[in-house]
Design a protein around this motif. Structure first.
Motif, PDB file in Angstrom:
ATOM      1  N   HIS A  29      -8.136   1.327   3.888  1.00 62.38           N
ATOM      2  CA  HIS A  29      -7.354   0.354   4.678  1.00 62.38           C
ATOM      3  C   HIS A  29      -6.807   1.036   5.948  1.00 62.38           C
TER       4      HIS A  29
ATOM      5  N   ASP B  91      -6.409   2.373  -0.507  1.00 66.18           N
ATOM      6  CA  ASP B  91      -5.323   2.462   0.490  1.00 66.18           C
ATOM      7  C   ASP B  91      -5.782   3.215   1.736  1.00 66.18           C
TER       8      ASP B  91
ATOM      9  N   SER C 210       0.863  -1.185   0.000  1.00 67.37           N
ATOM     10  CA  SER C 210       0.000   0.000   0.000  1.00 67.37           C
ATOM     11  C   SER C 210       0.897   1.231   0.000  1.00 67.37           C
TER      12      SER C 210
END
Lengths: 401, 181
Positions: free
Chosen positions: B36, B33, A222
């Motif tokens: 998350h 992202d 990520s």
């Protein structure tokens, strides 16, 4: 069409914007969370590990307590402060152990580092490591990962015995130190998540470091993981000029969201960073760049250091503190507009201010001198001289697993 | 235990939070992202959530903080900030509209999204929360840590700002390009 109609039409249009759905399945999102070192099962493992290493923490705390108490007991006349003679004596003995070349290099810093040593030994919090703090030993630099996905620079203060045990010397390179200690360091005992040793092998050629990522690495999982990885590299290997991140075949690595990775330059603009206060969830405070955000000059860095850059970092320089900055090639002079009385300030905040200024100056490759400040001798520091150049941020003891 | 927190948050709020993040970042990958990161922070903080605000505004406040941190670091990420979501895959709300009207709406909406970039981050937060996520003034104020009055003022300025940008864009479309005499 009048103004009201226009308003209504715009609001109607805004309200009719389509909902954007996440196409990923719930299981996919959960699986990614489980893979994240900061969460779920991995967190449980790290908690178990913490319990196992409580004796290590206790031992370290005991050592720190001794370091605080012994000088206080020795200096009963002036509690908490080391005498000038003692500081002088330490510098002298250190000088004897050094080569002529080292002595020459340290000469101009001799007064200030001597007092730094006094500071390190007493109960003043210290946020930067100075040359005198690692007499005939070394500092292991590490960028450690905090729970909030931030890499914080740490200086592990190695002792000579710890170096000897690994067959290392004062001339060992940063990579040799890293390879010798990174596997043993208990990051959770230091209050951080597990990141080291990095999932890679390393090779150094002079000022160049090559990082060969293992196939199993997950640093491009990520944007947060890759950012922590890059910043940790900057902070773990500050002595190298370039860091090339390569795949196992030696070609520049490719990260999904970035593409082919370019070589990182450690000695340039990217590492000229203002420092801020970072507070962990536990309440422990560190000095750190704000996600390695650079500044154009030392002067603009100081201007940034008065502001809160985001929710995670706090400014080091108090809001009302006015000063001017003038600089030559090697030294920046910070002159406070109104005389700055350090005795009237909180000891911790003063340490953060002075260490933060010294660390920021060091990131620009310069020293800093503070003027219009009192007292001139404060807590071992001599403000007639430049502040010593720190060798790292946030000194901590070695705690091994 | 932590799995159950995730399931709970996902079922109740996931699509709303994702909608907020994707409109803010205009990039599906980055929105994924950031969502998350929102879960990481929310699950960690869930045990200390004291219920002083609603769970929804608490989670949106985390998403807002995550997005602010992201935008303050965008110099690092600007290289891969170009892509946007897939319009053709999304369902427009006005399903009863004619195909022509839908196309017209779609063009206007795309213009709005592009012009949102010219608003301040505060204004974008308010527009997205109030209009794209249908949050009330009170909820928006709680998420942003503002007074109701500040939300209203920011919304007013954001709309004014958008309107003037739309007018300029319309004028530029109508006027032929090239040097004027």
């Amino acid at each position: 069409m009048d103004q009201k109609d226009n308003n209504d039409k715009l609001e109607e249009l805004l309200r009719s914007m389509p909902k954007q759905a996440d196409y990923r399945s719930k299981e996919e999102i959960l699986e990614r969370l489980k893979q994240d070192d900061r969460n779920f099962e991995r967190r449980v493992q790290s908690r178990k590990k913490k319990i196992r290493w409580i004796p290590g923490i206790v031992a370290a705390a005991a050592l720190l307590l001794l370091a605080i108490l012994i000088p206080s007991l020795m200096n009963s006349g002036s509690p908490g402060y080391q005498s000038a003679e003692q500081a002088e004596s330490e510098t002298t003995s250190q000088d004897k152990a050094q080569t002529a070349e080292d002595r020459s290099a340290d000469n101009e810093l001799s007064k200030a580092p001597a007092s730094e040593s006094a500071r390190f030994m007493k109960d003043t919090p210290q946020y930067a490591a100075y040359p005198i703090d690692v007499q005939d030993s070394k500092v292991l630099h590490l960028g450690l990962q905090d729970a909030q996905a931030v890499s914080i620079p740490i200086s592990i203060m190695l002792t000579k015995d710890q170096l000897d045990e690994k067959g290392l010397t004062e001339s060992s390179t940063d990579l040799e130190l890293y390879n010798a200690f990174s596997e043993e360091i208990d990051e959770s005992a230091l209050g951080f998540e597990q990141l080291h040793p990095l999932d890679a092998t390393f090779e150094e050629q002079g000022d160049e470091l090559k990082v060969y990522l293992n196939v199993s690495h997950k640093y491009d999982q990520s944007s947060a993981t890759q950012e922590v990885f890059f910043h940790s590299l900057f902070q773990t290997f500050p002595m190298y000029k370039t860091i090339a991140i390569l795949d196992t075949s030696g070609k520049p690595a490719v990260f999904d969201q970035i593409g082919t990775l370019e070589t990182l330059h450690i000695d340039g603009y990217e590492t000229q960073t203002p420092y801020y206060i970072y507070k962990q969830e536990s309440g422990k405070e560190f000095l750190s760049p704000n996600f390695m955000q650079p500044a154009d000059s030392f002067k603009s860095a100081l201007s940034e250091m008065k502001k809160k850059p985001n929710d995670l970092f706090e400014p080091i320089i108090p809001k009302g503190l006015e000063f001017t900055v003038s600089s030559t090639d090697d030294v920046a002079t910070v002159e406070f507009k109104n005389k700055l009385n350090l005795d009237s300030m909180d000891m911790k905040e003063t340490s953060q201010l002075i260490d933060g200024l010294a660390l920021t100056a060091a990131s620009f490759g310069i020293q800093v001198q503070l003027t219009n400040i009192e007292p001139l001798d404060w807590n071992g520091l001599d403000f007639r001289e430049h502040l010593p150049v720190p060798i790292g941020a946030n000194p901590m003891p070695l705690i091994v697993q | 235990m932590e799995d159950s927190i995730f399931h709970h948050l996902y079922e109740k709020y996931h699509q709303d939070v994702f909608n907020f993040l994707i409109y803010l970042t205009k990039n599906r990958q980055i929105a994924e992202d950031l969502s998350h990161e929102v879960y990481i922070k929310a699950i960690r903080a869930y045990s200390s959530f004291e219920g002083r605000s609603s769970e929804k505004t608490w989670l949106f406040a985390i998403a807002k903080n995550v997005s602010i941190d992201y935008f303050r670091k965008t110099t690092v990420r600007s290289k891969y900030d170009a892509s946007f979501f897939d319009w053709d895959r999304e369902q427009l709300k006005a399903t009863e509209a004619s195909p022509e009207q839908k196309t017209l709406n779609k063009n206007e909406m795309q213009t709005i999204i592009e012009l949102l970039d010219h608003c301040t981050l505060d204004q974008q937060h308010v527009i997205i929360m109030r209009f794209f996520n249908d949050l009330s003034i009170a909820d928006t104020a709680e998420i942003l840590g503002w007074s109701d009055g500040k939300v209203k003022t920011t919304q007013h300025r954001a709309l004014k700002n958008l309107r003037s940008k739309i007018e300029v864009a319309d004028m530029e479309r109508r006027e032929p390009s090239g040097p004027k005499r």
